[in-house]
Scaffold this motif. Structure first.
Motif, PDB file in Angstrom:
ATOM      1  N   SER A   1     -10.614   8.176  10.741  1.00 31.49           N
ATOM      2  CA  SER A   1     -10.470   7.301   9.570  1.00 31.49           C
ATOM      3  C   SER A   1      -9.018   6.878   9.376  1.00 31.49           C
ATOM      4  CB  SER A   1     -11.002   7.977   8.314  1.00 31.49           C
ATOM      5  OG  SER A   1     -10.269   9.137   8.022  1.00 31.49           O
ATOM      6  N   ILE A   2      -8.068   7.781   9.645  1.00 23.77           N
ATOM      7  CA  ILE A   2      -6.652   7.420   9.493  1.00 23.77           C
ATOM      8  C   ILE A   2      -6.265   6.361  10.509  1.00 23.77           C
ATOM      9  CG2 ILE A   2      -4.280   8.280   9.738  1.00 23.77           C
ATOM     10  CD1 ILE A   2      -5.302  10.956   8.583  1.00 23.77           C
ATOM     11  N   GLU A   3      -6.672   6.562  11.761  1.00 30.47           N
ATOM     12  CA  GLU A   3      -6.323   5.600  12.810  1.00 30.47           C
ATOM     13  C   GLU A   3      -7.030   4.262  12.638  1.00 30.47           C
ATOM     14  OE1 GLU A   3      -7.009   7.650  16.489  1.00 30.47           O
ATOM     15  OE2 GLU A   3      -5.038   8.604  16.434  1.00 30.47           O
ATOM     16  N   SER A   4      -8.121   4.257  11.883  1.00 29.06           N
ATOM     17  CA  SER A   4      -8.816   2.983  11.654  1.00 29.06           C
ATOM     18  C   SER A   4      -8.112   2.145  10.593  1.00 29.06           C
ATOM     19  CB  SER A   4     -10.264   3.244  11.236  1.00 29.06           C
ATOM     20  OG  SER A   4     -10.313   3.800   9.940  1.00 29.06           O
ATOM     21  N   GLY A   5      -7.065   2.690   9.963  1.00 29.66           N
ATOM     22  CA  GLY A   5      -6.286   1.894   9.025  1.00 29.66           C
ATOM     23  C   GLY A   5      -6.334   2.356   7.590  1.00 29.66           C
ATOM     24  N   VAL A   6      -6.510   3.656   7.357  1.00 23.82           N
ATOM     25  CA  VAL A   6      -6.531   4.177   5.990  1.00 23.82           C
ATOM     26  C   VAL A   6      -5.111   4.584   5.598  1.00 23.82           C
ATOM     27  CG1 VAL A   6      -7.429   5.983   4.476  1.00 23.82           C
ATOM     28  CG2 VAL A   6      -8.900   4.966   6.199  1.00 23.82           C
ATOM     29  N   PHE A   7      -4.699   4.165   4.404  1.00 25.98           N
ATOM     30  CA  PHE A   7      -3.370   4.484   3.895  1.00 25.98           C
ATOM     31  C   PHE A   7      -3.501   5.392   2.684  1.00 25.98           C
ATOM     32  CE2 PHE A   7      -2.822   0.650   6.284  1.00 25.98           C
ATOM     33  CZ  PHE A   7      -1.563   0.774   6.863  1.00 25.98           C
ATOM     34  N   PHE A   8      -2.656   6.408   2.618  1.00 27.40           N
ATOM     35  CA  PHE A   8      -2.629   7.353   1.503  1.00 27.40           C
ATOM     36  C   PHE A   8      -1.291   7.202   0.788  1.00 27.40           C
ATOM     37  CE2 PHE A   8      -5.474   9.046   4.649  1.00 27.40           C
ATOM     38  CZ  PHE A   8      -6.519   9.596   3.932  1.00 27.40           C
ATOM     39  N   GLN A   9      -1.338   7.063  -0.524  1.00 30.21           N
ATOM     40  CA  GLN A   9      -0.103   6.932  -1.314  1.00 30.21           C
ATOM     41  C   GLN A   9      -0.201   7.868  -2.505  1.00 30.21           C
ATOM     42  OE1 GLN A   9       2.762   5.071  -0.780  1.00 30.21           O
ATOM     43  NE2 GLN A   9       3.526   6.237  -2.510  1.00 30.21           N
ATOM     44  N   PHE A  10       0.667   8.875  -2.540  1.00 29.02           N
ATOM     45  CA  PHE A  10       0.691   9.811  -3.660  1.00 29.02           C
ATOM     46  C   PHE A  10       1.809   9.405  -4.609  1.00 29.02           C
ATOM     47  CE2 PHE A  10       2.086  13.778  -5.735  1.00 29.02           C
ATOM     48  CZ  PHE A  10       0.889  14.143  -6.332  1.00 29.02           C
TER      49      PHE A  10
ATOM     50  N   MET B   1      -3.472  10.053  -6.307  1.00 27.18           N
ATOM     51  CA  MET B   1      -3.611   9.781  -4.874  1.00 27.18           C
ATOM     52  C   MET B   1      -4.397   8.485  -4.730  1.00 27.18           C
ATOM     53  SD  MET B   1      -3.035  10.533  -1.719  1.00 27.18           S
ATOM     54  CE  MET B   1      -2.629  12.253  -1.450  1.00 27.18           C
ATOM     55  N   SER B   2      -3.747   7.487  -4.148  1.00 26.48           N
ATOM     56  CA  SER B   2      -4.400   6.202  -3.901  1.00 26.48           C
ATOM     57  C   SER B   2      -4.755   6.110  -2.430  1.00 26.48           C
ATOM     58  CB  SER B   2      -3.467   5.042  -4.273  1.00 26.48           C
ATOM     59  OG  SER B   2      -3.041   5.178  -5.604  1.00 26.48           O
ATOM     60  N   ILE B   3      -5.977   5.693  -2.157  1.00 26.50           N
ATOM     61  CA  ILE B   3      -6.445   5.563  -0.770  1.00 26.50           C
ATOM     62  C   ILE B   3      -6.933   4.140  -0.573  1.00 26.50           C
ATOM     63  CG2 ILE B   3      -8.057   6.433   0.964  1.00 26.50           C
ATOM     64  CD1 ILE B   3      -8.187   9.049  -0.745  1.00 26.50           C
ATOM     65  N   LEU B   4      -6.404   3.495   0.447  1.00 18.54           N
ATOM     66  CA  LEU B   4      -6.774   2.115   0.775  1.00 18.54           C
ATOM     67  C   LEU B   4      -7.269   2.095   2.207  1.00 18.54           C
ATOM     68  CD1 LEU B   4      -6.704  -0.926  -0.087  1.00 18.54           C
ATOM     69  CD2 LEU B   4      -4.440  -1.019   0.972  1.00 18.54           C
ATOM     70  N   ASP B   5      -8.529   1.641   2.419  1.00 14.75           N
ATOM     71  CA  ASP B   5      -9.044   1.613   3.788  1.00 14.75           C
ATOM     72  C   ASP B   5      -8.863   0.231   4.399  1.00 14.75           C
ATOM     73  OD1 ASP B   5     -11.100  -0.020   2.886  1.00 14.75           O
ATOM     74  OD2 ASP B   5     -12.639   1.528   2.985  1.00 14.75           O
ATOM     75  N   LYS B   6      -9.261   0.116   5.670  1.00 19.12           N
ATOM     76  CA  LYS B   6      -9.033  -1.133   6.410  1.00 19.12           C
ATOM     77  C   LYS B   6      -9.832  -2.296   5.848  1.00 19.12           C
ATOM     78  CE  LYS B   6     -12.595  -0.301   9.852  1.00 19.12           C
ATOM     79  NZ  LYS B   6     -12.926  -0.232  11.246  1.00 19.12           N
ATOM     80  N   ASN B   7     -10.912  -2.018   5.099  1.00 19.73           N
ATOM     81  CA  ASN B   7     -11.728  -3.084   4.518  1.00 19.73           C
ATOM     82  C   ASN B   7     -11.223  -3.512   3.140  1.00 19.73           C
ATOM     83  OD1 ASN B   7     -13.484  -3.022   6.747  1.00 19.73           O
ATOM     84  ND2 ASN B   7     -14.571  -1.273   5.861  1.00 19.73           N
ATOM     85  N   GLY B   8     -10.118  -2.907   2.695  1.00 24.95           N
ATOM     86  CA  GLY B   8      -9.546  -3.272   1.409  1.00 24.95           C
ATOM     87  C   GLY B   8     -10.132  -2.516   0.231  1.00 24.95           C
ATOM     88  N   ARG B   9     -10.984  -1.528   0.501  1.00 22.36           N
ATOM     89  CA  ARG B   9     -11.521  -0.717  -0.594  1.00 22.36           C
ATOM     90  C   ARG B   9     -10.431   0.226  -1.088  1.00 22.36           C
ATOM     91  NH1 ARG B   9     -16.789  -0.143   2.708  1.00 22.36           N
ATOM     92  NH2 ARG B   9     -15.414   1.207   3.888  1.00 22.36           N
ATOM     93  N   TYR B  10     -10.329   0.296  -2.398  1.00 24.69           N
ATOM     94  CA  TYR B  10      -9.264   1.070  -3.034  1.00 24.69           C
ATOM     95  C   TYR B  10      -9.870   2.161  -3.893  1.00 24.69           C
ATOM     96  CZ  TYR B  10      -5.220   2.001  -6.030  1.00 24.69           C
ATOM     97  OH  TYR B  10      -4.203   2.591  -6.713  1.00 24.69           O
TER      98      TYR B  10
END
Length: 198
Positions: free
Chosen positions: A118-127, A149-158
């Motif tokens: 999931s991380i390599e597919s483009g998920v970003f974590f921002q604390f 903790m904000s999580i943003l995936d490759k599809n733009g889901r937040y």
């Protein structure tokens, strides 16, 4: 006395003088190297931004660890350790490796392996840190860090949720690689349920 013997005496005298000069130059170079090594290593300064927005130097009080030093150290480590993207994580862990114990490094690497796809597919974590409290004020220090903790995936889901982490920080002997003399020995997430803490 023949000219050959006279030249030999002059040559021996010149060799002796040159030997002394070379020895003196070696001693001077050695002293210069010692002075350069001793005085070129400047102490590391810790700075922070105060309430007015200006930068100020933290007071070490003869290198005694103060609460401000611990808080700013944990703030920096939490930013590097808990906020990352697929490309930034390896470099971030490398940049703080001297401030993490073996267990802390293994923990983040295990977590990374667990969520690697999931991380390599483009998920970003921002604390985003909101509150910090030192719950144990002796070595090893224990600091509760709360934030979002904000999580943003490759599809733009937040997705955003509140999280609390407990940092155990050990004061160690400062080294060239770790001039702060602090090392994170564990970071655990504090999970709360409706009946209280788990």
């Amino acid at each position: 006395m023949s000219e050959l013997a006279f030249n030999r005496i002059i040559l021996q005298k010149n060799v002796r003088i040159l030997s002394y000069v070379v020895l003196l130059l070696l001693v001077l170079n050695l002293l210069q190297a010692i002075v350069l090594i001793k005085f070129s290593r400047k102490p590391v300064l810790l700075v922070r931004e105060n309430q007015t927005g200006s930068i100020e130097m933290l007071n070490f009080d003869n290198y005694r660890i103060t609460e401000a030093v611990v808080e700013n150290f944990v703030r920096w480590i939490s930013n590097e350790y808990l906020s990352f993207g697929p490309e930034s994580l390896p470099a971030q862990i490398e940049s703080i490796k001297h401030f993490l114990s073996v267990e802390s490094k293994e923990s983040i690497l295990k977590s990374y392996d667990k969520h690697k796809k999931s991380i390599e597919s483009g998920v970003f974590f921002q604390f985003t840190l909101k509150e910090m409290e030192i719950t144990k004020k002796s070595n090893p220090y224990q600091i509760d860090v709360s934030g979002a903790m904000s999580i943003l995936d490759k599809n733009g889901r937040y997705k955003q949720n509140e999280r609390t982490y407990v940092f155990d920080v050990l004061q160690v002997k400062p080294t060239f690689e770790n001039p702060y003399g602090l090392k994170v020995i564990s970071i655990t997430e504090k999970i709360e349920n409706e009946g209280g803490e788990l």
